[in-house]
Design an enzyme around this catalytic site. Sequence first.
Site, short mmCIF file in Angstrom:
data_model
loop_
_atom_site.label_atom_id
_atom_site.label_comp_id
_atom_site.label_asym_id
_atom_site.label_seq_id
_atom_site.Cartn_x
_atom_site.Cartn_y
_atom_site.Cartn_z
CE LYS A 11 28.33 -0.31 -6.57
NZ LYS A 11 29.48 -0.84 -7.46
NE ARG A 86 27.22 -6.59 -5.48
CZ ARG A 86 28.07 -5.61 -4.56
NH1 ARG A 86 27.46 -5.36 -3.72
NH2 ARG A 86 29.34 -5.54 -5.10
NE ARG A 125 38.07 -0.78 -5.18
CZ ARG A 125 36.73 -0.67 -5.50
NH1 ARG A 125 35.70 -0.20 -5.62
NH2 ARG A 125 36.44 -2.23 -5.68
NE ARG A 158 36.86 -4.08 -1.51
CZ ARG A 158 35.51 -3.76 -1.96
NH1 ARG A 158 35.37 -2.51 -2.04
NH2 ARG A 158 34.98 -4.71 -2.59
NE ARG A 169 34.33 -7.42 -6.38
CZ ARG A 169 34.85 -5.93 -5.89
NH1 ARG A 169 36.38 -6.30 -6.09
NH2 ARG A 169 34.50 -5.23 -5.59
P1 AMP Z 1 31.23 -4.41 -2.63
O1 AMP Z 1 32.08 -3.49 -1.60
O2 AMP Z 1 30.01 -3.57 -2.65
O3 AMP Z 1 32.03 -4.39 -3.81
O4 AMP Z 1 31.21 -5.68 -1.96
C1 AMP Z 1 32.19 -6.54 -1.76
C2 AMP Z 1 31.49 -8.04 -1.63
O5 AMP Z 1 30.55 -7.99 -0.58
C3 AMP Z 1 30.64 -8.40 -2.86
O6 AMP Z 1 31.46 -8.92 -3.89
C4 AMP Z 1 29.95 -9.63 -2.50
O7 AMP Z 1 30.62 -10.64 -2.01
C5 AMP Z 1 29.69 -8.89 -1.01
N1 AMP Z 1 28.23 -8.08 -1.19
C6 AMP Z 1 28.20 -6.92 -1.05
N2 AMP Z 1 26.88 -6.46 -1.25
C7 AMP Z 1 26.26 -7.30 -1.73
C8 AMP Z 1 24.79 -7.87 -1.47
N3 AMP Z 1 23.90 -6.72 -1.89
N4 AMP Z 1 24.42 -9.09 -2.04
C9 AMP Z 1 25.29 -9.90 -2.05
N5 AMP Z 1 26.62 -9.93 -1.56
C10 AMP Z 1 27.14 -8.52 -1.34
#
Ligand code: AMP
Length: 217
Positions: A11, A86, A125, A158, A169
Site C-alpha cells: 500500500k 481499518r 522491508r 520497523r 497484525r
Molecule cells: P501501518 O504502517 O499502516 O502498518 O500501521 C502501523 C501501526 O499503526 C498499525 O499496526 C496500528 O497499530 C497503527 N495504525 C495505523 N493506522 C491505523 C488505523 N487506521 N487504526 C488503528 N491503528 C492504526
Amino acid sequence: MILLGPPGVGKGTQGVLLADVHGLSRIVTGDLLRSARAEGTELGLEASRYMDAGELVPDDVMNAMVEECLESLPDDRGVVFDGFPRTVVQATALQGTLEGLGRSIEHVIVLEADNDVLVRRIAGRRSCPECGCVFNIYSTPPEQEGLCDRDQSPLVHRVDDEPDTVRRRLEVYHELTEPLIAFYEASDASVSYVPGDKAVEDVHSAVQSVILLMAPE
Ligand code: AMP
C-alpha cells in the site's frame, strides 16, 4: 481513493506512486502515528503501545486524527488513503467526515497477496521515516545501501515488522479490516481487486488500469 490490503502488500509503495502520477495528497495513518511517536507527543507515546503489539490504535483517536488532517488539505486535490480506515467504525466515520466536506470516496483498491508472501516481504522491508518511501533489501533495494533514494535519509526496519508482531497484525487485518471490503462493496464506491504479489511496476500498471477503467466518462 482508498488502498485496502494486509500489512506488507505494498500500500505504501503504490500510494506514493499514485500520489505522484495523479497529483494526490496522501493520508498515511501509520506515518502520522510514527511521526507523533518520534516527536514524543502524548498521543504518540500512547499509540506506541498498540503499534508495538501489532494492535489497532482506538477508533476515536484515529477518527479525530484523520478528520483534522483532511480539513487541512486542499479540497481541489484528491486524496489517497493508506492504512485508514481499518475498521467498520472508522469507515463509517470517514463517510460522515467526507460528506461534511462535500467529498466522497471514488475508488477502493484492494491489494491482495498470500500470508507467506507478506511475511517474507515484511522481513526485508526498509522504510524512509522522512518521505514514506519503502524499499526491500531483496527485491527493490535502494541505490545506496541503507539510504533513501529520494532524500538520502537513513532507512529503518520497523519494530512492528518483527515476525511475532507481523503475525498478530495479519490476524488483526483478517478479523477487523477485511470486513471493510464487504462494507465498500455495499456502498457507492467502486471496488477493484489487484494482485499485490507482483513486481512494483506491474502492480502499479494494474492499479492504473483499474483506475482508468473506472474513471467517469
Ligand atoms: P501501518 O504502517 O499502516 O502498518 O500501521 C502501523 C501501526 O499503526 C498499525 O499496526 C496500528 O497499530 C497503527 N495504525 C495505523 N493506522 C491505523 C488505523 N487506521 N487504526 C488503528 N491503528 C492504526
